[in-house]
Each structure stands twice: as C-alpha cells, then as structure tokens.
Write a protein that holds these residues in place. Structure first.
Motif, PDB file in Angstrom:
ATOM      1  N   UNK A  64       0.711  -1.193  -0.393  1.00  0.00           N
ATOM      2  CA  UNK A  64       0.399   0.460   0.266  1.00  0.00           C
ATOM      3  C   UNK A  64       1.029   0.913  -0.135  1.00  0.00           C
ATOM      4  N   UNK A  65       1.527   1.397   0.959  1.00  0.00           N
ATOM      5  CA  UNK A  65       3.045   2.188   0.443  1.00  0.00           C
ATOM      6  C   UNK A  65       2.994   3.209  -0.237  1.00  0.00           C
ATOM      7  N   UNK A  66       4.343   2.245  -0.991  1.00  0.00           N
ATOM      8  CA  UNK A  66       4.652   2.142  -1.592  1.00  0.00           C
ATOM      9  C   UNK A  66       4.233   2.225  -3.285  1.00  0.00           C
ATOM     10  N   UNK A  67       3.235   1.398  -3.236  1.00  0.00           N
ATOM     11  CA  UNK A  67       1.894   1.344  -4.606  1.00  0.00           C
ATOM     12  C   UNK A  67       1.164   2.969  -4.319  1.00  0.00           C
ATOM     13  N   UNK A  68       0.828   3.654  -3.535  1.00  0.00           N
ATOM     14  CA  UNK A  68       0.157   4.406  -4.220  1.00  0.00           C
ATOM     15  C   UNK A  68       0.834   5.632  -4.209  1.00  0.00           C
ATOM     16  N   UNK A  69       2.292   5.683  -3.133  1.00  0.00           N
ATOM     17  CA  UNK A  69       3.236   7.332  -3.715  1.00  0.00           C
ATOM     18  C   UNK A  69       3.751   7.174  -4.677  1.00  0.00           C
ATOM     19  N   UNK A  70       3.896   5.995  -5.374  1.00  0.00           N
ATOM     20  CA  UNK A  70       4.178   5.295  -6.867  1.00  0.00           C
ATOM     21  C   UNK A  70       3.177   5.700  -7.701  1.00  0.00           C
ATOM     22  N   UNK A  71       1.876   6.233  -7.525  1.00  0.00           N
ATOM     23  CA  UNK A  71       0.904   6.044  -8.368  1.00  0.00           C
ATOM     24  C   UNK A  71       0.812   7.562  -8.614  1.00  0.00           C
ATOM     25  N   UNK A  72       1.118   8.197  -6.640  1.00  0.00           N
ATOM     26  CA  UNK A  72       0.381   9.724  -7.270  1.00  0.00           C
ATOM     27  C   UNK A  72       1.971  10.030  -8.553  1.00  0.00           C
ATOM     28  N   UNK A  73       3.202   9.034  -7.827  1.00  0.00           N
ATOM     29  CA  UNK A  73       3.953  10.266  -9.047  1.00  0.00           C
ATOM     30  C   UNK A  73       4.039  10.481 -10.020  1.00  0.00           C
ATOM     31  N   UNK A  74       3.570   8.782 -11.148  1.00  0.00           N
ATOM     32  CA  UNK A  74       3.863   8.337 -12.216  1.00  0.00           C
ATOM     33  C   UNK A  74       2.230   9.094 -12.521  1.00  0.00           C
ATOM     34  N   UNK A  75       1.378   8.717 -11.911  1.00  0.00           N
ATOM     35  CA  UNK A  75      -0.389   9.229 -12.781  1.00  0.00           C
ATOM     36  C   UNK A  75      -0.543  10.534 -12.655  1.00  0.00           C
ATOM     37  N   UNK A  76      -0.334  11.237 -11.459  1.00  0.00           N
ATOM     38  CA  UNK A  76      -0.193  12.983 -11.607  1.00  0.00           C
ATOM     39  C   UNK A  76       0.610  13.177 -12.512  1.00  0.00           C
ATOM     40  N   UNK A  77       2.089  12.564 -12.966  1.00  0.00           N
ATOM     41  CA  UNK A  77       2.088  13.373 -14.497  1.00  0.00           C
ATOM     42  C   UNK A  77       2.944  14.842 -14.286  1.00  0.00           C
ATOM     43  N   UNK A  78       3.026  15.348 -13.180  1.00  0.00           N
ATOM     44  CA  UNK A  78       3.508  16.635 -12.544  1.00  0.00           C
ATOM     45  C   UNK A  78       4.839  17.093 -13.652  1.00  0.00           C
ATOM     46  N   UNK A  79       5.318  16.251 -14.060  1.00  0.00           N
ATOM     47  CA  UNK A  79       6.585  16.653 -15.082  1.00  0.00           C
ATOM     48  C   UNK A  79       5.935  17.309 -16.641  1.00  0.00           C
ATOM     49  N   UNK A  80       4.701  16.557 -16.638  1.00  0.00           N
ATOM     50  CA  UNK A  80       3.684  17.415 -17.741  1.00  0.00           C
ATOM     51  C   UNK A  80       3.618  18.506 -18.068  1.00  0.00           C
ATOM     52  N   UNK A  81       2.735  19.162 -16.916  1.00  0.00           N
ATOM     53  CA  UNK A  81       2.442  20.076 -16.665  1.00  0.00           C
ATOM     54  C   UNK A  81       2.009  21.481 -17.687  1.00  0.00           C
ATOM     55  N   UNK A  82       3.833  21.718 -17.549  1.00  0.00           N
ATOM     56  CA  UNK A  82       4.608  22.800 -18.658  1.00  0.00           C
ATOM     57  C   UNK A  82       4.422  22.753 -20.306  1.00  0.00           C
ATOM     58  N   UNK A  83       4.236  21.165 -20.753  1.00  0.00           N
ATOM     59  CA  UNK A  83       5.094  20.812 -22.001  1.00  0.00           C
ATOM     60  C   UNK A  83       2.950  20.544 -22.431  1.00  0.00           C
ATOM     61  N   UNK A  84       1.926  20.724 -21.670  1.00  0.00           N
ATOM     62  CA  UNK A  84       0.694  20.223 -21.728  1.00  0.00           C
ATOM     63  C   UNK A  84       0.391  22.310 -21.974  1.00  0.00           C
ATOM     64  N   UNK A  85       0.512  22.630 -21.306  1.00  0.00           N
ATOM     65  CA  UNK A  85       0.363  24.317 -21.438  1.00  0.00           C
ATOM     66  C   UNK A  85       1.081  24.666 -22.496  1.00  0.00           C
ATOM     67  N   UNK A  86       2.163  24.511 -22.867  1.00  0.00           N
ATOM     68  CA  UNK A  86       2.559  25.166 -24.297  1.00  0.00           C
ATOM     69  C   UNK A  86       2.388  24.456 -25.481  1.00  0.00           C
ATOM     70  N   UNK A  87       2.161  23.293 -25.252  1.00  0.00           N
ATOM     71  CA  UNK A  87       1.670  22.711 -25.929  1.00  0.00           C
ATOM     72  C   UNK A  87      -0.057  23.513 -26.676  1.00  0.00           C
ATOM     73  N   UNK A  88      -0.763  23.712 -25.513  1.00  0.00           N
ATOM     74  CA  UNK A  88      -2.060  24.101 -25.663  1.00  0.00           C
ATOM     75  C   UNK A  88      -2.155  25.375 -26.525  1.00  0.00           C
TER      76      UNK A  88
END
Length: 497
Positions: A64-88
């Motif tokens: 549970x601990x590892x799985x949830x934090x990994x999910x939030x890190x990967x699926x949150x996809x925080x690194x693509x926020x700037x790219x999405x704004x730029x492309x939009x």
C-alpha cells in the motif's frame, strides 16, 4: 553515465523513503491504508481501460505505501504540466490554419458520410483537417525513402524542418547533414529536433551546439536530465521532414543506418514511409512548429511557412494527417485504428513491430475476424526487444481462435506501422500497436482514403507475406515454455512498458 548514476541514486532514496514511511508508526501506516482505499476507489471509477486499472490495483493492494506513492508520482504526471500548457498555447495559435475547407467537407459528405464524421472528429479533438488536393508516394523500404529524401532536400530553397525520434551518425545521417549544412550556408532555414533519448547512447549531449555551429537551428525534445520525472517517460516518437512546405515525409524510418539496411542488427529491417505533396503538407508543417515552440518563448509567424499547393499528379481521394500524444484529450491514434477495424467489410491487414493491446482493441480485431473479415497481422520474427516480443506472442492463442491469421517476418525485423483495409483506407505513420505508442508517446501518421497510394500499401503487404512464416497453434506451442510464461507475467505491467 553521470545522468544514469544520479537517477539510480534518486531511485534508491525514493524506495528507502517508501520503506521508512511504511514502518515509521502505526498511525502513519493507518493513514496510508486509508489513502490506499481512497486511491483504489478513484482508480476503479476512473474513465480508463481495465488494463491500466489492474496494473495499479495489484501493487497498491500488495504494498500500500509504495503502491500509492508510486501511483501519485507516475499518474499525476506533474512533469508534463508545463509541456501541456506550451502545446495548448501553440495549438490555439495555429488553429486559424488548421481547418478542413468548405469544398472538401462537401466532397466528403457526398462520398462517404462516415468518413465525413471521422474528419469532423479529428478536427474537433486535435485540429487535424482533411485535404482532397494532395498526392502520396508510398515507400515499401527505408532505402527508397532515403534516396527520394536526398533528392527532395537538394530542391530546398526556403526551409527544411526535421523532427525524428532517432538520429545516429553513419552513412544516412552524415549524407543528410552534408546537405543541411550546405543549404543553411545558402540561406535556407534549417531546423532539426530529435528526441532526448538519443543523448543516452547515440549522440553527445552537446550535439545541438555542434549543429548550431553549422548554421542549423537544433534542439532536443525533452532532454534526459538527472532528475526523476514522469515527463521523461513521454518521448517524441514522430518522424517528420518538411521541405519548403511543399513536400512532407512520415512513417517508421528514423535517421540511422539500420533503417536503410546499411547496418544489420536484427536481420533484414523492413520499414515503410510516405511522401505527401500538396495541401496536406500544411498539417505536418504545423505539427512540427507546434512541437518546436512548445518549449519556446514568444510567438511564431506561422503564415510565412504556408505554401501554395503542389502535387505531383493532382492527387486523388482524401488525406488526413494527424498527431497524438499524452497531452491530447483523447487517444486519436487508437480511435482511428479501431474505426478502421470496425468499418472493415472485406479485409484489414496490419504490419506492426509490437502487439501489446488493450481489451477494446483485442475484442475489435477478434469480432472483425468472426464476422468474416480477413484479418492478417505481420510482426517480426527476429525481435529488437525480447521481453516485448514475448508479450506480443501471448496474444496468439486468442487471435488464432477467432480466425485472425498471424505471420512473422522471417528475414528479420518489421518496423513498419501500417493499416490497410478494403482497398479504400490506409494509415502509414509512427504509431505502433502497443501502449507506449497509443498512450505514452507523441506520434503522427496520415490516414489515406480512396487515395491511389492505398493500392501500393496493399501490394506491399501481399509481397511481404511471401517472406513470412504463418503462425498456428502448433508453432505457438513450440515456443520455449519459459518464454511463454515470461510473456504472460510481463503483461501485468504491459500498460507501463
């Protein structure tokens, strides 16, 4: 090596942190279990394929601990926020140039109402118009594209745009670079963009500086940085070359010697590509500029790169270039593949290097075969990635049971990404039949409808069949049992591969 080392150090501390947090106290563990339950409810109710849900439900339940934090890190996809704004932002800037004209819409409605609807869909979702004044040349081998590409580059007078997943020094790239350097010296605007993964194994990290010293505007898309970020999972898998806004190339062929069989890595390398001339080139020009400017400041004068129509033979039928990527609101590439399968009456023929699909795609293919459509799929016999190949082969029993005919390209590796159906429709582009292409990467392709090149695509498919081994259950059972077992286990993480 420094980048890889630093990433490994971060992974170590990340896993250590997960372990520490999980055993720190009963209260923190209880909070994490509650969070796990909330995340599981969210996943189950999310509008997503069952395969993606299962991939995350298992690790969250097991750890549970590892799985949830990994999910939030990967699926949150925080690194693509700037790219999405730029492309939009760039999509809004180019939307004035990306519309199907009135005459084409009327022609589509008179020809085929379903095709007219598909055209409306791609334009609304991604801003990808349909054109009726464009010609297409199909290349059944990378060598043929390479020869034609050199001739087209020599004609350049105003600008050359290149966007590729792989660039590697050798005969192919060196000969192209020689022309690019010469053309830049003559005043032609030359831009080169390649995916940042090349910096790990194929090119020096500073290679764009070398190109800029030659008068070429150059950059890496999403350079690999020594910082853990989910954005580094989303690569630019497109292959686009535009010359003067009059001719454009796409397909599976990258700029490296194995793609033209100057270097043998996995037997004979079978690939395909197309050249488009005419109005449809505009879409590839805009797709390139959108991606180029996604990380740039300021605005681009897009109008100066739009050129009058030029076709070799006046063109026939319709051409619809399109792109896809993780920042898009819907999976356009998968939707178009599914549409071809569902609409097929006589046949659907497919060439793909990888076959790792979700349940919707598998059901569509099986249903097409069961209702009498001739469904044939060609994949490699000599793989470039053994784990992916093992996963691809696990689909054989289900496909064969439905009546799908499967072939492996005996001389070597199939890298072509081709769909062709009923002598009317074809797709040639960069989109593999796997999760990475359909969900994680930036891709592009061209949909051809009643264009003369559709017949060339089918002819190539039939000629390729002659060099293939047809798969049956006896063949499948002769595959090493551990290999079959490994493929089935790996399918649990297929959506993340």
């Amino acid at each position: 090596m420094v980048t890889i080392a630093l990433l490994l150090v971060q992974m170590f501390w990340l896993f250590a942190g997960f372990k520490w947090l999980g055993g720190y106290s009963e209260i923190s563990l209880l909070l994490m279990l509650v969070l796990s339950a909330v995340v599981l409810v969210y996943i189950i109710n999310k509008d997503e394929t069952p395969e993606f849900k299962l991939t995350w439900v298992i690790p969250i339940c097991v750890a549970p601990v590892f799985g949830v934090l990994l999910y939030l890190f990967v699926v949150g996809n925080w690194g693509n926020i700037g790219l999405k704004k730029g492309l939009d932002r760039r999509l809004k800037e180019t939307e004035a140039f990306m519309h199907t004209d009135k005459d084409t819409k009327e022609a589509l409605e008179k020809t085929d109402l379903h095709m007219a609807g598909l055209s409306r869909y791609t334009e609304q979702i991604g801003g990808f118009p349909t054109y009726c004044n464009s010609s297409v040349t199909y290349f059944p081998a990378g060598e043929e594209k390479y020869k034609d590409l050199l001739e087209e580059l020599e004609k350049a007078e105003e600008f050359i745009f290149l966007e590729y997943f792989i660039v590697e020094r050798g005969k192919m790239w060196n000969s192209i670079l020689e022309i690019l350097q010469r053309k830049a010296g003559e005043g032609v605007e030359v831009r080169v963009m390649y995916d940042g993964m090349c910096s790990l194994l194929l090119l020096p990290y500073s290679y764009p500086k070398k190109l800029r010293a030659l008068g070429i505007r150059a950059k890496m898309f999403a350079p690999i940085r020594p910082l853990m970020s989910t954005s580094q999972n989303n690569r630019d898998h497109r292959k686009i070359l535009v010359v003067d806004g009059k001719a454009a190339y796409t397909g599976g062929v990258n700029l490296a010697d194995e793609y033209i069989n100057e270097k043998v890595k996995y037997g004979h390398w079978k690939d395909t590509a197309i050249k488009i001339e005419g109005e449809a080139v505009k879409s590839f020009t805009m797709m390139f500029l959108q991606m180029w400017n996604s990380s740039e400041w300021g605005t681009e004068d897009y109008a100066k790169y739009i050129r009058p129509c030029r076709t070799a033979n006046g063109g026939s039928g319709f051409v619809m270039p399109y792109g896809d990527g993780p920042t898009m609101p819907e999976n356009v590439a998968e939707t178009i593949y599914l549409d071809i399968i569902h609409q097929a009456v006589r046949y659907v023929h497919i060439m793909t290097p990888y076959f790792i699909v979700d349940n919707a795609m598998l059901d569509a293919i099986q249903y097409a075969a069961r209702r009498g459509v001739d469904v044939r799929i060609i994949i490699p016999h000599i793989p470039d990635k053994k784990a992916i190949f093992a996963m691809s082969r696990t689909y054989y029993p289900d496909l064969l049971a439905a009546g799908v005919r499967i072939y492996e390209y005996e001389p070597g590796f199939i890298h072509a990404k081709v769909f062709v159906s009923d002598d009317e429709k074809a797709v040639v582009g960069t989109v593999n039949m796997d999760y990475r292409s359909l969900y994680h990467h930036f891709e592009c392709a061209a949909y051809l409808y009643r264009n003369e090149a559709v017949y060339d695509v089918e002819k190539d498919f039939q000629e390729t069949l002659c060099r293939c081994i047809e798969v049956d259950m006896k063949y499948y059972k002769n595959i090493f049992v551990l290999n079959r077992m490994m493929g089935r286990v790996l399918r649990l993480i297929g959506p993340l591969t």
